[in-house]
Write a protein that holds these residues in place. Structure first.
Motif, PDB file in Angstrom:
ATOM      1  N   VAL A 198      40.631   2.275  45.910  1.00 11.66           N
ATOM      2  CA  VAL A 198      40.467   2.818  44.830  1.00 11.66           C
ATOM      3  C   VAL A 198      39.264   2.286  44.516  1.00 11.66           C
ATOM      4  O   VAL A 198      39.277   0.912  44.042  1.00 11.66           O
ATOM      5  N   LYS A 199      38.486   3.065  43.454  1.00 11.60           N
ATOM      6  CA  LYS A 199      37.233   2.785  42.295  1.00 11.60           C
ATOM      7  C   LYS A 199      37.333   4.133  41.410  1.00 11.60           C
ATOM      8  O   LYS A 199      36.915   5.054  41.396  1.00 11.60           O
ATOM      9  N   ASP A 200      37.710   3.423  39.618  1.00  8.18           N
ATOM     10  CA  ASP A 200      38.080   4.068  39.342  1.00  8.18           C
ATOM     11  C   ASP A 200      39.164   5.290  39.162  1.00  8.18           C
ATOM     12  O   ASP A 200      40.304   5.318  39.855  1.00  8.18           O
ATOM     13  N   LYS A 201      38.781   6.550  39.069  1.00  5.65           N
ATOM     14  CA  LYS A 201      39.449   6.995  39.710  1.00  5.65           C
ATOM     15  C   LYS A 201      39.148   8.120  40.895  1.00  5.65           C
ATOM     16  O   LYS A 201      39.298   9.947  40.855  1.00  5.65           O
ATOM     17  N   GLU A 202      38.359   7.850  41.775  1.00  8.22           N
ATOM     18  CA  GLU A 202      38.011   8.232  43.021  1.00  8.22           C
ATOM     19  C   GLU A 202      39.197   7.360  43.642  1.00  8.22           C
ATOM     20  O   GLU A 202      38.470   6.287  43.504  1.00  8.22           O
ATOM     21  N   SER A 203      38.803   7.993  44.925  1.00 10.13           N
ATOM     22  CA  SER A 203      39.550   7.088  46.047  1.00 10.13           C
ATOM     23  C   SER A 203      39.199   7.645  47.205  1.00 10.13           C
ATOM     24  O   SER A 203      39.061   9.088  47.412  1.00 10.13           O
ATOM     25  N   ILE A 204      39.154   6.970  48.582  1.00  7.44           N
ATOM     26  CA  ILE A 204      38.753   6.833  49.877  1.00  7.44           C
ATOM     27  C   ILE A 204      39.457   7.132  50.425  1.00  7.44           C
ATOM     28  O   ILE A 204      39.901   5.261  51.401  1.00  7.44           O
ATOM     29  N   PHE A 205      40.309   7.177  51.903  1.00  7.73           N
ATOM     30  CA  PHE A 205      41.389   7.127  52.858  1.00  7.73           C
ATOM     31  C   PHE A 205      40.672   6.784  54.183  1.00  7.73           C
ATOM     32  O   PHE A 205      40.392   8.919  54.058  1.00  7.73           O
ATOM     33  N   ARG A 206      40.392   6.192  55.046  1.00 10.13           N
ATOM     34  CA  ARG A 206      39.908   6.331  56.361  1.00 10.13           C
ATOM     35  C   ARG A 206      40.263   5.094  57.637  1.00 10.13           C
ATOM     36  O   ARG A 206      41.009   3.321  56.593  1.00 10.13           O
ATOM     37  N   SER A 207      40.098   4.671  58.152  1.00  7.88           N
ATOM     38  CA  SER A 207      40.608   3.836  59.298  1.00  7.88           C
ATOM     39  C   SER A 207      39.831   2.742  59.121  1.00  7.88           C
ATOM     40  O   SER A 207      38.347   2.913  58.470  1.00  7.88           O
ATOM     41  N   ASP A 208      39.596   1.708  59.042  1.00  8.79           N
ATOM     42  CA  ASP A 208      38.793   0.758  59.635  1.00  8.79           C
ATOM     43  C   ASP A 208      38.002   0.836  60.393  1.00  8.79           C
ATOM     44  O   ASP A 208      36.322   0.377  60.068  1.00  8.79           O
ATOM     45  N   LYS A 209      37.991   1.247  61.611  1.00 10.29           N
ATOM     46  CA  LYS A 209      36.638   2.079  62.408  1.00 10.29           C
ATOM     47  C   LYS A 209      35.607   2.505  61.319  1.00 10.29           C
ATOM     48  O   LYS A 209      34.230   2.246  61.526  1.00 10.29           O
ATOM     49  N   PHE A 210      35.878   3.916  60.706  1.00  9.74           N
ATOM     50  CA  PHE A 210      35.517   4.759  59.963  1.00  9.74           C
ATOM     51  C   PHE A 210      34.520   3.903  58.863  1.00  9.74           C
ATOM     52  O   PHE A 210      33.327   4.234  58.147  1.00  9.74           O
ATOM     53  N   ILE A 215      40.210  11.051  54.025  1.00 11.07           N
ATOM     54  CA  ILE A 215      40.300  11.848  52.086  1.00 11.07           C
ATOM     55  C   ILE A 215      39.178  11.260  51.917  1.00 11.07           C
ATOM     56  O   ILE A 215      39.706   9.961  51.326  1.00 11.07           O
ATOM     57  N   TYR A 216      39.261  12.552  51.191  1.00  7.59           N
ATOM     58  CA  TYR A 216      38.251  11.881  49.629  1.00  7.59           C
ATOM     59  C   TYR A 216      38.569  12.607  48.751  1.00  7.59           C
ATOM     60  O   TYR A 216      39.128  13.685  48.249  1.00  7.59           O
ATOM     61  N   LYS A 217      39.784  11.984  47.797  1.00 13.06           N
ATOM     62  CA  LYS A 217      39.858  12.083  46.817  1.00 13.06           C
ATOM     63  C   LYS A 217      39.494  11.750  45.352  1.00 13.06           C
ATOM     64  O   LYS A 217      38.799  11.146  44.878  1.00 13.06           O
ATOM     65  N   ASN A 218      38.945  13.094  43.699  1.00 13.29           N
ATOM     66  CA  ASN A 218      38.460  12.224  42.554  1.00 13.29           C
ATOM     67  C   ASN A 218      39.720  13.088  41.688  1.00 13.29           C
ATOM     68  O   ASN A 218      39.906  14.541  41.827  1.00 13.29           O
TER      69      ASN A 218
END
Length: 267
Positions: free
Chosen positions: A46-58, A85-88
């Motif tokens: 999570v960074k400011d108003k964005e986030s990324i969900f991904r495996s440790d490998k990716f 997944i990328y969220k804005n």
């Protein structure tokens, strides 16, 4: 009394207040007809108003690709592990990244299914957090979540978000997929190192990509591209038919996608 929250009407003042990495353990059943499960570690950065969900490998591969020009090879299948997944939250966007094995272009699916949360009165403590129960439907599955307002981050694993606090645990009602928070760290990177996407696709496009790969997973290779050796170290002819049948069998035995309503029937 139960409350219903619609993610499209969340006020921006309730969104993120910190930059953190939330580390989840995902347990899932690759085959819904089997009791066997697998485990994968995922990061929600999570960074400011964005986030990324991904495996440790990716996540590691993305960082390496940025720093040295190439990263780790992705897994040789579309479903189960491909949860990227990328969220804005400012733009109310949720994008699912698609990686086709052996193919360089990356694709994106815009997740347009609206999460309608039904917040229950039931509460319990998970670890050190006081949590409350909530339910929603997504991808042809009913999901049960436990969130805490002690972490003022309206996010969670995979596409899930929009509750008044961080999702600590979430699973579908048949326990095919379950996510549980294991650790919280400071987000130390300056950038996300987000994978680049070359094309926006639909779920129908996604299904075509899956079926094309299933029919001919080694389409881009010639016999000279793949070398096999016998026990004596001699080169033997590549048996693409046998290799293809192996990939197809593995695909059929691991066909329990998280979006159950997008499931393909392989023959």
């Amino acid at each position: 009394m139960n409350l219903k929250f619609f993610i499209l009407i969340l006020t921006p003042t309730l969104i993120f207040s910190q930059n953190s990495s939330f580390i989840y353990e995902m347990n899932f059943r690759p085959n819904s007809d089997s009791i066997k499960t697998q485990k994968i570690i995922y990061f929600l950065d999570v960074k400011d108003k964005e986030s990324i969900f991904r495996s440790d490998k990716f996540r590691t591969g993305d960082s390496l690709r940025t720093k040295r020009g190439y990263g780790n090879q992705a897994d040789m299948q579309f479903n189960n592990q491909q949860l990227y997944i990328y969220k804005n939250h400012d733009k109310n966007e949720v994008n699912k990244y698609v990686f086709v094995p052996f193919v360089e272009p990356k694709y994106t699916i815009k997740i347009q299914e609206i999460l309608i949360w039904n917040i229950k009165n039931e509460k319990k403590q998970i670890g050190k957090y006081d949590c409350q129960k909530a339910e929603t439907n997504y991808g042809g599955r009913k999901w049960i979540a436990w969130f805490t307002n002690e972490i003022p981050v309206q996010d969670g694993p995979y596409i899930f978000r929009g509750l008044p606090g961080l999702i600590i645990e979430i699973s579908d009602e048949k326990s095919n997929y379950s996510f549980s928070l294991g650790e919280v760290r400071d987000f130390l990177w300056k950038e996300f190192y987000l994978e680049n996407s070359q094309r926006l696709i639909t779920w129908d496009d996604f299904k075509k990509l899956q079926m094309n790969f299933y029919d001919n997973p080694f389409a881009i290779f010639s016999k000279s591209d793949i070398k096999n050796y016998d026990e004596a170290g001699n080169i033997i002819e590549t048996d693409f038919k046998k290799m293809t049948e192996s990939v197809q069998e593995r695909t059929r035995n691991s066909n329990n996608p998280i979006e159950l309503n997008q499931k393909l029937i392989y023959k």
